[in-house]
Design an enzyme around this catalytic site. Structure first.
Site, mmCIF file in Angstrom:
data_model
loop_
_atom_site.group_PDB
_atom_site.id
_atom_site.type_symbol
_atom_site.label_atom_id
_atom_site.label_comp_id
_atom_site.label_asym_id
_atom_site.label_seq_id
_atom_site.Cartn_x
_atom_site.Cartn_y
_atom_site.Cartn_z
ATOM 1 N N TRP A 101 51.404 -50.561 11.834
ATOM 2 C CA TRP A 101 52.441 -49.938 12.669
ATOM 3 C C TRP A 101 53.828 -50.310 12.183
ATOM 4 C CZ3 TRP A 101 50.966 -45.813 14.803
ATOM 5 C CH2 TRP A 101 49.667 -45.687 15.281
ATOM 6 N N ASP A 172 58.733 -53.588 18.701
ATOM 7 C CA ASP A 172 57.649 -52.701 19.118
ATOM 8 C C ASP A 172 56.648 -53.589 19.859
ATOM 9 O OD1 ASP A 172 55.414 -51.152 19.430
ATOM 10 O OD2 ASP A 172 55.259 -50.527 17.328
ATOM 11 N N LYS A 196 48.353 -48.969 26.807
ATOM 12 C CA LYS A 196 47.566 -50.203 26.667
ATOM 13 C C LYS A 196 47.719 -51.069 27.919
ATOM 14 C CE LYS A 196 48.792 -49.577 21.923
ATOM 15 N NZ LYS A 196 47.615 -48.954 21.355
HETATM 16 N N1 PMP Z 1 52.956 -49.399 17.606
HETATM 17 C C1 PMP Z 1 51.866 -50.128 17.921
HETATM 18 C C2 PMP Z 1 51.930 -51.619 17.833
HETATM 19 C C3 PMP Z 1 50.705 -49.478 18.358
HETATM 20 O O1 PMP Z 1 49.622 -50.188 18.668
HETATM 21 C C4 PMP Z 1 50.691 -48.071 18.445
HETATM 22 C C5 PMP Z 1 49.499 -47.297 18.936
HETATM 23 N N2 PMP Z 1 48.298 -47.856 18.891
HETATM 24 C C6 PMP Z 1 51.843 -47.371 18.072
HETATM 25 C C7 PMP Z 1 52.957 -48.060 17.667
HETATM 26 C C8 PMP Z 1 51.889 -45.877 18.121
HETATM 27 O O2 PMP Z 1 51.923 -45.519 19.438
HETATM 28 P P1 PMP Z 1 51.892 -44.000 19.955
HETATM 29 O O3 PMP Z 1 50.508 -43.516 19.725
HETATM 30 O O4 PMP Z 1 52.251 -44.173 21.402
HETATM 31 O O5 PMP Z 1 52.910 -43.253 19.193
#
Ligand code: PMP
Length: 361
Positions: A101, A172, A196
């Site tokens: 991510w 994030d 989550k």
């Molecule tokens: N950052 C992290 C740490 C994540 O775990 C996730 C999704 N699992 C995201 C970003 C992306 O999130 P989204 O699907 O809400 O765009």
């Protein structure tokens, strides 16, 4: 009703009591004759919901008054673009690369012309199995320093924040917001997808220090934090039902003693599983001990075929979503706030039996 344990990394398990409350209010919210989904986002009933959600989140995270709370859409992924668009122009921006991510956040920032994107530390060489040393000299001319506090896929967490001086930290926190007790004042901006620890997918929470708003001309109202803040997250139609469920989740966290209580419950749940993994002759954790996440716990047998068999048998026994992320393989147990401790004990019993049948390392 079928009873299972849901280890999904997200969308993830929600508290049963929250779902029951939503069910009881589903078709007739507060005697309005309407469900929350049918309320106008400008109605006083919905305004109460969004205001209450904000004030509960402020209370739970002890958010200082000079921070705005925004309820947005687009997932955490849209923040990969909104952060650089709003916080920097023709400037240097810093990133810590601790996983898939973080990589995505970096790659989206690189698409914005004029930005000088610098990766100050990375554990990519080690498949992100540890957090790199963050005891760094942070250049003070960065517009911000971005990090991912919990790496959902790789199962690591940042517990000690870098000392960034006057450079705002941008976090994030998608997979550990409200489950680990961070101080909001240590950050310039925090963002998290809701699916989550907060509620249903479709809602993204942003907490941003006011002095960081309105610094840049953003080429879209929807992408402009200042516009969203001025409109109290009602610039356009927000994800009303997701905000309502988030409010119920915030109430549930408060009832259970707040974020500190969540953190200690999460520590207990994670420790039981990590202790078992340490002792097991078949299963192990691929992650450096000091950096292990409380929320996402990957584990492996070291034999891909056996991992597959484990996931299949586990699913048949009511342990859902234990398959590791497709990029890393193996298994992953996500133990967010709403995941019950009984499910961890049950998983360990199941793993012990599997281990007895399939031998040692
Ligand atoms: N950052 C992290 C740490 C994540 O775990 C996730 C999704 N699992 C995201 C970003 C992306 O999130 P989204 O699907 O809400 O765009």
């Amino acid at each position: 009703m079928k009873e299972i344990y849901n280890f999904s990394a997200g969308p993830a398990v929600l508290p049963k009591s929250v779902l029951l409350k939503a069910q009881s209010e589903l078709i007739n919210y507060r005697d309005s004759g309407m469900s929350v989904m049918e309320l106008s986002h400008r109605s006083s009933l919905f305004e109460e919901i969004i205001q209450e959600a904000e004030s509960l989140l402020r209370e739970l995270m002890a958010i200082p008054d000079n921070y705005q709370v925004l309820f947005l859409q687009g997932g955490a992924s849209l923040q990969f673009t909104m952060v650089p668009l709003n916080l920097a122009k023709n400037q240097k921006v810093g990133y810590i690369n601790t996983g898939t991510w973080s990589e995505k956040a970096i790659s989206e920032a690189k698409k914005i012309s004029g930005l000088d994107v610098q990766v100050l530390a990375s554990s990519q060489d080690d498949n992100y199995a540890h957090i790199p040393d963050l005891n760094l000299e942070i250049p003070q001319d960065l517009a911000y320093l971005h990090l991912t506090t919990n790496n959902t896929i790789e199962g690591t967490s940042i517990y000690d924040l870098p000392k960034a001086g006057k450079v705002p930290l941008v976090a994030d926190m998608s997979s550990n917001i409200l489950s680990t007790n961070y101080q909001v004042a240590d950050f310039g901006l925090i963002y998290a997808g809701a699916q989550k620890n907060i509620g249903p997918a479709g809602l993204t929470v942003v907490i941003v220090r006011e002095d960081l708003l309105g610094k840049q001309t953003v080429p879209s109202a929807m992408l402009d934090y200042a516009v969203q803040a001025k409109a109290n997250s009602l610039y356009n139609t927000p994800p009303t039902y997701a905000i309502y469920i988030a409010k119920l989740v915030f109430e549930w966290i408060k009832e259970l003693g707040g974020v500190a209580a969540m953190e200690s419950r999460n520590q207990e749940k994670a420790q039981i599983l990590y202790d078992y993994l340490e002792e097991s002759n078949l299963f192990s954790s691929p992650v450096a001990v000091a950096d292990r996440s409380l929320n996402n716990i990957p584990f492996i047998t070291g034999q891909p075929e056996l991992d597959k068999q484990f996931v299949t048998e586990a699913e048949a026994a009511g342990f859902e979503n234990l398959k590791g992320h497709r990029l890393v393989g193996g298994m992953r147990a996500s133990l967010y706030n709403a995941f019950p401790i009984e499910g961890v004990h049950a998983l360990i019993d199941f793993m012990t039996k599997f281990e007895q049948l399939h031998g040692g390392k």
